[in-house]
Design an enzyme around this catalytic site. Structure first.
Site, PDB file in Angstrom:
ATOM      1  N   SER A 278      29.605  14.945  -6.527  1.00  0.00           N
ATOM      2  CA  SER A 278      28.202  14.564  -6.763  1.00  0.00           C
ATOM      3  C   SER A 278      28.430  13.173  -7.026  1.00  0.00           C
ATOM      4  O   SER A 278      27.619  12.248  -7.841  1.00  0.00           O
ATOM      5  CB  SER A 278      27.468  15.048  -7.974  1.00  0.00           C
TER       6      SER A 278
ATOM      7  N   THR B  56     -20.282   8.324  -3.218  1.00  0.00           N
ATOM      8  CA  THR B  56     -19.769   9.669  -3.496  1.00  0.00           C
ATOM      9  C   THR B  56     -19.855  10.083  -1.635  1.00  0.00           C
ATOM     10  O   THR B  56     -20.832   9.715  -1.129  1.00  0.00           O
ATOM     11  CB  THR B  56     -20.911  10.458  -4.381  1.00  0.00           C
ATOM     12  N   HIS B  57     -18.832  10.901  -1.652  1.00  0.00           N
ATOM     13  CA  HIS B  57     -18.806  11.265  -0.179  1.00  0.00           C
ATOM     14  C   HIS B  57     -18.568  10.315   0.902  1.00  0.00           C
ATOM     15  O   HIS B  57     -18.742  10.454   2.084  1.00  0.00           O
ATOM     16  CB  HIS B  57     -19.846  12.207   0.246  1.00  0.00           C
TER      17      HIS B  57
ATOM     18  N   SER C  77      -0.982  -7.727  14.593  1.00  0.00           N
ATOM     19  CA  SER C  77      -0.538  -6.678  15.788  1.00  0.00           C
ATOM     20  C   SER C  77       0.389  -7.496  16.632  1.00  0.00           C
ATOM     21  O   SER C  77       0.455  -8.760  16.825  1.00  0.00           O
ATOM     22  CB  SER C  77      -1.895  -6.530  16.684  1.00  0.00           C
TER      23      SER C  77
ATOM     24  N   ASN D 282      -3.974  -6.998   9.562  1.00  0.00           N
ATOM     25  CA  ASN D 282      -3.902  -5.329   9.272  1.00  0.00           C
ATOM     26  C   ASN D 282      -3.311  -5.120   7.735  1.00  0.00           C
ATOM     27  O   ASN D 282      -2.367  -5.649   7.271  1.00  0.00           O
ATOM     28  CB  ASN D 282      -2.857  -4.563  10.232  1.00  0.00           C
TER      29      ASN D 282
ATOM     30  N   TYR E 274      24.223  27.359 -17.213  1.00  0.00           N
ATOM     31  CA  TYR E 274      24.524  26.266 -16.052  1.00  0.00           C
ATOM     32  C   TYR E 274      24.826  26.923 -14.771  1.00  0.00           C
ATOM     33  O   TYR E 274      25.752  27.820 -14.703  1.00  0.00           O
ATOM     34  CB  TYR E 274      25.684  25.377 -16.400  1.00  0.00           C
TER      35      TYR E 274
END
Length: 467
Positions: A24, A155-156, A277, A285, A317
């Site tokens: 590790s 909302t929505h 682009s 963008n 462990y």
């Protein structure tokens, strides 16, 4: 290279591929400083308690101080070492000789790595919460400048009611505050020292766990030694906190993408956070916002990986636990990057106030207030008022008229169809109800969008920021 650990039990080395598979050392470098501190605190305690010779302890501490000043580059980061602990022991041994072995009296790598991770995570949480509060501070300052900036709430993703840009910004601030408070709560469960649990049953040496906790800045000591070395719930909890923060940031980034489109034209991203682009020269963008939105999902995958690893590991462990920390640190780093970039984007947004005012006045967004006025002024049941206003909107759309064309005569005509009699609100009340600015100012209830209510919310948020 790892003979000093294996020589007593094994008569041969690991194969190169097994050593590489199990090490590790690469991601352990993250806890280098914490490991030095843990060794120093433990050695100091051993000296104070008379468990190891003082002269050996002084040599070890001097070697650790030297390593701390030289930094990670002074270590021999060899894949044959299983972890950072062995690399540090190798360094100290090269300076001190065999007396370096006293450093690991009454201590295992099991409790040491738990301690290191907790120390590092405490530092990471402190850094993240500081950055969250800085972002909230920016939002609060922007809100102060936009108390009267009309905005449309959805909302929505459909026009709902008029609000202000300040009110919407303070929604972000409150979400981020809860993210911050989650970290504070998690911090309490990270801030507990496992050091002294050794492999899993503590030790026969008369160590002082309170002393090492004090030296390392932990608020308390863990009660059970098996739990000390095997618990990683704090890792999962912290990963969840980062995932939740990433969700908040992803939502903000998503709205920037939507609002900056030509169809909405509510905000404009700074050029510093935009791209063009490769083929369409007119494009601007919101690439950075899109990437922030996409990267916010990384934390979810890491959280699920962590939970999956923890799901079926017996006490105490197990080496599987080694594999948790790379996923934790990736979650931390990825989310911190998003936090920094979204903060920068929001801070440099340009709000198109004419456009937001136009949208707040469009599409019958003030219809709810017209129904409310019928209730307040004419003592009409809300459902009856809702029916009348719904018919007013339907008829207006059919006839191609806007709220500016709705007058007392129009309202009375619909009322007669629904109730059998005119409601007689009068022109002033109708105009008041359908005016988005007056609509907003009437929402003075705590948490509302009226400038006075938003000022109160800002005051409350500033108290939190100053705590």
């Amino acid at each position: 290279m790892d003979d000093f650990l294996r020589a007593g039990r094994f008569d041969e080395k690991m194969t190169d591929d097994a050593a590489a598979f199990s090490t590790s050392i690469e991601f352990d470098q993250r806890i280098f400083e914490e490991d030095v501190k843990t060794n120093r605190a433990h050695t100091t305690m051993l000296m104070e308690e008379g468990i190891i010779p003082e002269d050996a302890g002084v040599k070890i501490i001097n070697a650790l101080n030297k390593l701390e000043s030289e930094g990670l580059s002074a270590l021999n980061i060899d894949p044959s070492f299983e972890d950072i602990h062995m690399a540090i022991e190798d360094y100290v041994t090269n300076l001190v000789g065999k007396e370096a072995g006293f450093m690991h009296t009454a201590k295992s790598r099991n409790d040491q790595v738990c301690t290191d991770i907790r120390l590092k995570l405490k530092s990471e949480i402190e850094n993240t919460t500081k950055n969250i509060k800085q972002f909230i501070t920016t939002i609060v300052e922007m809100a102060k400048e936009n108390l009267d900036t009309l905005f449309i709430a959805y909302t929505h993703l459909q026009h709902a009611q008029p609000t202000t840009f300040a009110h919407h910004l303070m929604a972000y601030a409150n979400e981020l505050r809860r993210d911050c408070e989650r970290f504070y709560d998690t911090y309490k469960r990270v801030d507990i020292s496992p050091l002294g649990a050794a492999a899993l049953t503590t030790t026969g040496f008369p160590i002082n766990r309170q002393r090492t906790a004090e030296l390392l800045g932990f608020s308390e000591v863990m009660d059970n030694s098996i739990d000390s070395v095997s618990s990683r719930d704090f890792v999962a909890e912290a990963a969840f906190d980062y995932a939740m923060l990433a969700t908040t940031l992803g939502k903000i980034a998503d709205e920037i993408v939507i609002w900056s489109s030509y169809e909405f034209r509510m905000v404009e991203c700074s050029n510093a956070y935009s791209s063009t682009s490769s083929i369409m020269p007119q494009k601007k963008n919101p690439d950075i916002a899109e990437l922030a939105r996409g990267k916010s999902t990384v934390a979810y995958g890491e959280l699920m990986t962590i939970l999956s690893m923890l799901k079926a590991i017996p006490h105490s462990y197990n080496r599987d636990l080694q594999e948790l920390t790379p996923h934790l640190w990736n979650t931390v780093d990825n989310t911190n990057d998003i936090l920094k970039i979204v903060h920068g984007m929001v801070a440099t947004l340009t709000i198109n106030k004419e456009r937001t005012k136009q949208l707040a006045s469009a599409n019958f967004a003030t219809a709810t207030e017209l129904a409310d006025i019928m209730v307040r002024e004419k003592n009409l049941p809300f459902r009856s008022a809702h029916t009348i206003v719904g018919k007013i909107v339907s008829d207006s759309i059919e006839k191609g008229i806007t709220t500016e064309d709705i007058d007392n005569e129009f309202v009375n005509k619909v009322s007669e169809e629904i109730l059998g009699e005119p409601i007689e609100l009068g022109e002033d009340l109708i105009r008041q109800a359908l005016d988005p600015a007056l609509n907003v100012k009437s929402r003075t209830v705590k948490g509302g969008c009226a400038p006075s209510a938003v000022r109160d919310a800002i005051d409350n948020m500033e108290k939190f920021l100053n705590e």
